[in-house]
Design an enzyme around this catalytic site. Structure first.
Site, mmCIF file in Angstrom:
data_model
loop_
_atom_site.group_PDB
_atom_site.id
_atom_site.type_symbol
_atom_site.label_atom_id
_atom_site.label_comp_id
_atom_site.label_asym_id
_atom_site.label_seq_id
_atom_site.Cartn_x
_atom_site.Cartn_y
_atom_site.Cartn_z
ATOM 1 N N GLU A 137 -14.083 -1.114 6.609
ATOM 2 C CA GLU A 137 -13.646 -2.592 7.392
ATOM 3 C C GLU A 137 -14.081 -3.117 8.451
ATOM 4 O O GLU A 137 -14.363 -1.903 9.234
ATOM 5 C CB GLU A 137 -12.477 -1.838 7.217
ATOM 6 C CG GLU A 137 -10.968 -2.670 8.478
ATOM 7 C CD GLU A 137 -9.316 -2.791 8.347
ATOM 8 O OE1 GLU A 137 -8.974 -3.681 8.659
ATOM 9 O OE2 GLU A 137 -9.140 -1.272 8.512
ATOM 10 N N CYS A 166 -6.499 -3.225 7.245
ATOM 11 C CA CYS A 166 -5.479 -4.458 7.528
ATOM 12 C C CYS A 166 -5.717 -6.152 7.840
ATOM 13 O O CYS A 166 -5.085 -6.975 8.013
ATOM 14 C CB CYS A 166 -5.247 -3.968 9.280
ATOM 15 S SG CYS A 166 -3.498 -2.552 8.818
ATOM 16 N N ASN A 197 -2.550 -3.258 0.790
ATOM 17 C CA ASN A 197 -3.410 -2.675 1.849
ATOM 18 C C ASN A 197 -1.842 -1.283 2.331
ATOM 19 O O ASN A 197 -1.650 -0.412 1.459
ATOM 20 C CB ASN A 197 -4.179 -2.720 3.230
ATOM 21 C CG ASN A 197 -4.049 -2.076 3.919
ATOM 22 O OD1 ASN A 197 -4.898 -0.844 3.508
ATOM 23 N ND2 ASN A 197 -3.800 -2.073 5.185
ATOM 24 N N GLU A 198 -1.407 -1.952 3.118
ATOM 25 C CA GLU A 198 -0.659 -0.874 3.938
ATOM 26 C C GLU A 198 0.884 -1.037 3.832
ATOM 27 O O GLU A 198 1.893 -1.023 5.019
ATOM 28 C CB GLU A 198 -1.838 -0.418 5.509
ATOM 29 C CG GLU A 198 -1.338 1.487 5.578
ATOM 30 C CD GLU A 198 -1.982 1.445 6.908
ATOM 31 O OE1 GLU A 198 -2.616 2.127 7.214
ATOM 32 O OE2 GLU A 198 -1.582 0.954 8.011
#
Length: 657
Positions: free
Chosen positions: A46, A245, A376-377
């Site tokens: 990332e 993120c 993603n999250e």
């Protein structure tokens, strides 16, 4: 009497007799158990901590196309006082959106007085790291509107002394890429670059760039060689990219859009990095994404280091820690189409729209994409509804592509339990779980998947790292306690390889002066880089995974923390070797009475050891080798050996079967 004498001697010499523990361990190499996936140990990338621009991407000029929110950020006018308020010779930002909407800003140079030089100076990313004797490629896009202007490009060291230069002639009235080569005469991590405009006339200039020639595989405009080498040395099974993120964005407008990261570099649209102002303790207003590393470069990197690509795409939800901006379900089609088009870009023939673009970029052959992540999250019903839409569309068109879903940011609690229930119904191929917790949590959860329902979905341990202080604390360190606790936890991941298919530490990279999050696997400055103790733990697991698990027991039980001991065992069927991983998280020395069923009468092998008495110790940029593996030999006779596990040690044994 003898025992009393021994205790007296021990007391006099400071020997802890009670800490000499013996443990019997039995390994059965005759009965392979479950397959260890080739993707078991991988990499999560990332762009946080200046991991891409200013890191893995070898570009040395910051804000090379003047597209930051403040276009002069990282640039200084030369001579500073005279140029800023001079009506004779001027440097101005000119909007060129009609010709290039993705990269609209350029610099217009008006030289009405040819006798006075003006120019620009770039500060780089915390300075510019330059090495003596190395060659550097300068380039820019320019058009000479009128007159006769040339470029004098200089590298100046931290004392403002010139340590290399080149002159570049300008002749064309249309946009042309101009180039020159500079050979450095000195090493300095804090250099700057001057671009001096000589002569008179009017000039437009953009995409001012400086790259080392010594990049990974020697590619022009490529990746930083030492950082890619550290990744290649891990021998990763996969690379998950581009986040994280970053995928979500603080708002949907700031999400990662892969189509804007492919094609010609000069036409890629820059974007503010979502980590630039996320943490008050580490603001970075100059943190942007040029997308010099885009999806093509990520796929190419995976191919270079022999890893399976795992791209993650936005599901129409912005980061739920930030705006939580949500695309209505009825407007989700463009997001879904992005996913379908990405698969075509990676795998499609050159007769397809996106496969043709891949070929145009220099890779006619497919990238062999096998899996894709949706979101993603994210968490909650908003996510599950959107995942289901993606799942139906992708499975209908590309039924062999595996799908990865998320479970939110944590690995326990009400939110996580709700995700487990929903995903059991939605049936993704892999479910991404994240673990950021204390070292103690990692030691206590080595048995997390021992009783996992084998009929449920498979696990992708997509982000994990022990936090020495607290999650998101700027005081976290990559200390030996964290790395050792991760090694203990990973014995349970490997033991349950029929459930756990993929694992990766996070985050991957951090610049020593420009980080936002710690701990991180690999740290670097402008000239050097090093692996943390955590890096070497990951490397030992990935380089010694084996192909199938085998039984390893003590008194008939798995090694999951009794007396601080943890263990995993596997067979490397390709090399006909038994692999043992033993972890001692206690302050006691353990003598191991080892019995391995299935060895030849006389077997030999090697031991790779990581030992550090001070569990708070860690590697640094100035002392990168405090905690690194050491190798020795081992002989085993009639399947038996006595070995020692020192306090706070991690050992990998590779024994010829």
């Amino acid at each position: 009497m003898k025992k009393i004498t021994t205790l007296i001697i021990a007391a006099l010499f400071g020997i802890n007799v009670s800490a000499q523990k013996t443990t019997k361990i039995d390994v059965d190499a005759t009965k392979p158990l479950v397959v260890i996936q080739p993707t078991m140990y991988g990499i999560f990338f990332e762009d946080i901590n200046f991991a891409a621009d200013g890191g893995l991407y070898a570009e040395l000029i910051k804000n090379r196309s003047f597209e930051f929110e403040y276009p002069w950020m990282a640039w200084k006018h030369l001579p500073e006082a005279e140029t800023r308020f001079n009506l004779v010779n001027e440097l101005t930002i000119f909007n060129n959106a009609r010709e290039n909407a993705a990269n609209p800003r350029i610099v217009r140079v008006d030289k009405r007085d040819a006798t006075k030089d003006i120019g620009l100076q770039n500060e780089g990313f915390d300075g510019i790291g330059i090495k003596k004797g190395e060659k550097y490629d300068f380039s820019a896009f320019a058009r000479l509107k009128k007159g006769d202007i040339s470029l004098l490009v200089e590298i100046v060291n931290s004392k403002n002394q010139i340590i290399g230069s080149t002159t570049v002639a300008l002749k064309n009235a249309t946009w042309t890429k101009v180039e020159g080569v500079i050979t450095a005469t000195e090493t300095d991590p804090k250099c700057k670059v001057n671009v001096i405009f000589k002569g008179g006339g009017q000039l437009d200039i953009d995409m001012i760039s400086l790259f080392p020639q010594d990049t990974w595989k020697g590619r022009k405009g490529g990746l930083r060689k030492d950082l890619v080498q550290l990744l290649a040395d891990l021998k990763p099974g996969f690379v998950r990219f581009p986040g994280g993120c970053i995928v979500e964005g603080r708002t949907l407008a700031e999400r990662y859009q892969w189509k804007k990261t492919v094609g010609k570099v000069e036409n890629r649209q820059q974007l503010v990095n979502r980590w630039n102002m996320e943490f008050q303790h580490r603001p970075a207003p100059d943190y942007y994404q040029t997308f010099g590393i885009g999806f093509f470069e990520y796929f190419q990197l995976c191919e270079d280091i022999g890893a399976t690509p795992l791209p993650i795409l936005s599901c129409g939800l912005a980061c739920q820690f930030n705006s939580s901006e949500t695309t209505p379900l009825e407007e989700l089609e463009p997001f879904v189409q992005d996913a379908l088009d990405l698969i075509e870009f990676a795998n499609g023939g050159t007769d397809t729209k996106w496969g043709a673009l891949r070929a145009e970029m220099g890779h006619p052959a497919p990238f062999n994409l096998k899996a894709i992540g949706v979101g993603n999250e994210q968490w909650g019903q908003e996510y599950f509804e959107r995942y289901e839409v993606f799942s139906k569309a992708i499975r209908a068109k590309y039924p062999t592509i595996k799908l990865v879903s998320g479970t939110g940011p944590g690995s326990k609690g009400e939110m996580f339990e709700a995700a487990e229930k929903a995903l059991t119904v939605l049936k993704p191929d892999l479910v991404d779980e994240h673990y950021y917790d204390s070292p103690k949590w990692f030691r206590e959860n080595a048995a997390r998947y021992d009783n996992y329902d084998r009929n449920r979905y498979k696990i992708f341990a997509g982000e994990y790292a022990a936090q020495s202080v607290a999650t998101v604390s700027p005081d976290n360190k990559n200390n030996w306690e964290c790395a050792l606790s991760e090694a203990a936890f990973m014995t349970g991941l490997e033991r349950n390889a029929d459930v756990v298919y993929m694992t990766s530490y996070a985050p991957l990279f951090a610049h020593v002066n420009r980080w936002q999050w710690t701990p991180d696997l690999i740290w670097f400055d402008n000239l050097t880089s090093f692996g943390t103790a955590n890096y070497y733990v990951q490397k030992l697991y990935a380089n010694n995974a084996g192909t199938k698990t085998i039984s390893i027991k003590s008194n008939g039980q798995n090694l999951i923390g009794k007396n601080g001991l943890y263990g995993a065992a596997s067979l490397d069927e390709k090399n006909n070797e038994v692999i043992l991983k033993l972890v001692n998280t206690s302050s006691d020395k353990h003598t191991i009475d080892l019995n391995i069923n299935g060895l030849a009468e006389n077997a030999v092998g090697k031991v790779i050891s990581m030992i550090e008495k001070d569990i708070k110790n860690y590697n640094t940029i100035n002392e990168p080798n405090k905690i690194i593996p050491a190798e020795s030999e081992i002989s085993i006779t009639k399947s038996k050996a006595n070995i020692v596990l020192e306090p706070y040690s991690f050992k990998v044994f590779r024994i010829k079967k």
